[in-house]
Design a protein around this motif. Structure first.
Motif, mmCIF file in Angstrom:
data_model
loop_
_atom_site.group_PDB
_atom_site.id
_atom_site.type_symbol
_atom_site.label_atom_id
_atom_site.label_comp_id
_atom_site.label_asym_id
_atom_site.label_seq_id
_atom_site.Cartn_x
_atom_site.Cartn_y
_atom_site.Cartn_z
ATOM 1 N N GLN A 74 12.551 -17.476 -1.372
ATOM 2 C CA GLN A 74 13.427 -16.485 -2.002
ATOM 3 C C GLN A 74 14.485 -17.173 -2.867
ATOM 4 N N ARG A 75 14.976 -18.342 -2.407
ATOM 5 C CA ARG A 75 15.930 -19.092 -3.219
ATOM 6 C C ARG A 75 15.291 -19.486 -4.551
ATOM 7 N N ASN A 76 14.054 -19.941 -4.503
ATOM 8 C CA ASN A 76 13.366 -20.316 -5.737
ATOM 9 C C ASN A 76 13.189 -19.122 -6.670
ATOM 10 N N GLN A 77 12.956 -17.946 -6.094
ATOM 11 C CA GLN A 77 12.844 -16.741 -6.918
ATOM 12 C C GLN A 77 14.142 -16.481 -7.667
ATOM 13 N N GLU A 78 15.263 -16.659 -6.987
ATOM 14 C CA GLU A 78 16.552 -16.446 -7.644
ATOM 15 C C GLU A 78 16.796 -17.495 -8.731
ATOM 16 N N MET A 79 16.386 -18.728 -8.480
ATOM 17 C CA MET A 79 16.534 -19.765 -9.499
ATOM 18 C C MET A 79 15.672 -19.461 -10.722
ATOM 19 N N GLU A 80 14.490 -18.883 -10.497
ATOM 20 C CA GLU A 80 13.638 -18.474 -11.622
ATOM 21 C C GLU A 80 14.331 -17.384 -12.448
ATOM 22 N N GLN A 81 15.022 -16.474 -11.765
ATOM 23 C CA GLN A 81 15.752 -15.431 -12.468
ATOM 24 C C GLN A 81 16.886 -16.030 -13.298
ATOM 25 N N ILE A 82 17.528 -17.059 -12.769
ATOM 26 C CA ILE A 82 18.604 -17.724 -13.514
ATOM 27 C C ILE A 82 18.046 -18.367 -14.774
ATOM 28 N N ILE A 83 16.879 -19.025 -14.654
ATOM 29 C CA ILE A 83 16.255 -19.654 -15.823
ATOM 30 C C ILE A 83 15.846 -18.610 -16.845
ATOM 31 N N ARG A 84 15.419 -17.441 -16.360
ATOM 32 C CA ARG A 84 15.077 -16.357 -17.299
ATOM 33 C C ARG A 84 16.284 -15.972 -18.136
ATOM 34 N N LEU A 85 17.457 -15.935 -17.502
ATOM 35 C CA LEU A 85 18.672 -15.544 -18.211
ATOM 36 C C LEU A 85 19.276 -16.698 -19.018
ATOM 37 N N ASN A 86 19.134 -17.906 -18.473
ATOM 38 C CA ASN A 86 19.687 -19.093 -19.137
ATOM 39 C C ASN A 86 18.694 -20.238 -19.002
ATOM 40 N N PRO A 87 17.776 -20.390 -19.976
ATOM 41 C CA PRO A 87 16.715 -21.402 -19.857
ATOM 42 C C PRO A 87 17.218 -22.827 -19.701
ATOM 43 N N ASP A 88 18.446 -23.113 -20.083
ATOM 44 C CA ASP A 88 18.975 -24.472 -19.984
ATOM 45 C C ASP A 88 19.931 -24.654 -18.812
#
Length: 445
Positions: free
Chosen positions: A124-138
């Motif tokens: 689930q933590r990785n899912q949230e990190m993927e969402q962060i990358i979606r919003l801010n790829p860098d």
């Protein structure tokens, strides 16, 4: 559906749902929640009910399940309305509640990711990190937590780099395909294979020569091969041959060789051969024998950087039909792929969005090209030539697309006899219900 409520107060179905949510939140506030589990009933109408299930009950002529809600009441559900039943830790239920209610911002997802770490919810933590990358790829922290490093200005994982360089993961480390062969064989086996390579090379030379009698002799010799130690030579000398006839001969020859050695080259033909007829013939050859040991090659291909290979891997696993691959297929329902695209260097008018789609200001990709990328028809990228500006400077950009993989979904449907579309969460819930160790018998109708 007919719900029977046993409670000091008479509640409507809507009030029951609200009560279940409120009580869930209250119970989840308990620090011991990580050690507590709850049952989840997935209804055929799409609804979900959480609580604890009492032992199996039969009321009249109908089978029912009685769920004790977290508020102390109970609900009776006719079995005919139940899709499946599973059991999960309460902390996961809390995560799903939180994830549905947070703001879609980097700060909110980062805070939830930290909460997941504290509660040992790695996936689930990785899912949230993927969402962060979606919003801010860098976003450096999110990238680093998912194993990305920046190479030549692009974020990439070590697995992607190594696979791109032709390395294979073997017992936790990366090796070349040649090294893998050496690791899996002893010197005696290698000597037998070397002897076969010399023979096959000679016979292939005959088939490509101008002497008709030797052509026929070479063909007969290859067609008569049945020794498993000849497989390595056959695959090495014929697997990438430019002649379709030679590669077709390889398939028919491998088909008549017994044992597991032909599995790898047949799987490689299924996944990578450019000719559909050869891919089909190789897949048929696999399914005519015990191909369970070939499953590993297709599972590895589900993570391939080419969406075409991913789809072919799904079709291969569908044909083999082993239920053990269901979790891997679920993970590959939707995959992300990066494409390198050469476009006119008009930075002042050209843009593409962080989700991989192109902006509509200035130069854009032609519709047929963008559709081709979405369909995975250009695994090596494309070059978009400018119209009426032959001398314009070009630049290369990376474009990411998320593909809903139809071949993977078809494989899941055939193997599982279920259909939850591209909803990975429902697939995982259903799979968990089939692996349930609590004594609850899942109802799968």
């Amino acid at each position: 559906m007919r719900n029977k409520i046993t409670h000091p107060f008479q509640l409507s179905p809507i009030n029951v749902s609200i009560g279940l949510i409120l009580c869930t939140l209250i119970i989840l506030a308990d620090p011991s929640r990580t050690k507590v589990s709850a049952d989840l009933i997935k209804l055929k109408n799409g609804g979900e009910i959480r609580g604890k299930i009492v032992p199996f009950t039969k009321m009249g002529s109908k089978e029912t399940r009685i769920m004790k809600t977290l508020s102390g009441g109970s609900i009776s559900i006719d079995a005919e309305h139940i899709e499946f039943i599973t059991n999960r830790p309460l902390v996961i239920e809390e995560y799903e509640t939180k994830s549905k209610n947070i703001e879609d911002t980097v700060e909110a997802h980062l805070k939830l990711a930290e909460w997941c770490s504290q509660n040992h919810l790695r996936a689930q933590r990785n899912q949230e990190m993927e969402q962060i990358i979606r919003l801010n790829p860098d976003h450096a922290k999110a990238r680093a937590s998912l194993g990305y490093t920046k190479r030549n200005g692009e974020w990439t994982t070590r697995d992607e780099v190594m696979r791109g360089n032709g390395y294979i993961k073997y017992k936790g480390r990366y090796v070349s395909s040649a090294e893998l062969e050496l690791l899996e064989k002893n010197e005696a086996d290698l000597e037998k294979e070397r002897a076969w390579i010399k023979k096959i090379k000679l016979w292939l030379a005959w088939t490509n020569g101008n002497d008709l009698l030797r052509q026929q002799a070479g063909l007969r010799e290859i067609q008569s091969i049945s020794d498993p130690y000849a497989v390595a030579g056959l695959a090495r000398l014929m697997g990438k041959h430019k002649s379709i006839a030679i590669r077709s001969l390889l398939v028919s020859t491998l088909t008549q060789i017994t044992g597991d050695k032909p599995l790898r080259p047949l799987a490689e033909l299924v996944l990578t051969d450019p000719n559909q007829a050869i891919r089909t013939a190789a897949l048929q050859a696999l399914t005519k024998r015990d191909a369970t040991k070939a499953i590993a090659y297709f599972i590895q291909a589900l993570k391939n950087k080419s969406n075409v290979i991913v789809q072919r891997a799904g079709s291969g696993l569908e044909a083999i039909g082993d239920q053990s691959v269901i979790p891997d297929l679920i993970s590959a329902l939707i995959t992300k792929h990066t494409y390198r695209v050469r476009v006119p260097d008009a930075t002042s008018t050209y843009s593409y969005n962080t989700n991989g789609t192109f902006g509509n200001s200035g130069v854009v990709l032609p519709p047929d090209i963008e559709a081709g990328l979405l369909a995975g028809r250009y695994p090596n990228g494309v070059i978009v030539l400018p119209s009426q500006q032959p001398k314009i400077r070009m630049r290369t950009v990376s474009v990411k697309y998320s593909h809903q993989n139809e071949a993977i979904l078809l494989a899941l449907q055939k193997i599982s006899k279920q259909n939850f579309g591209y909803n990975e969460r429902l697939w995982r819930l259903w799979w968990a219900s089939t692996q349930n160790q609590t004594g609850i018998v899942p109802i799968l109708q």
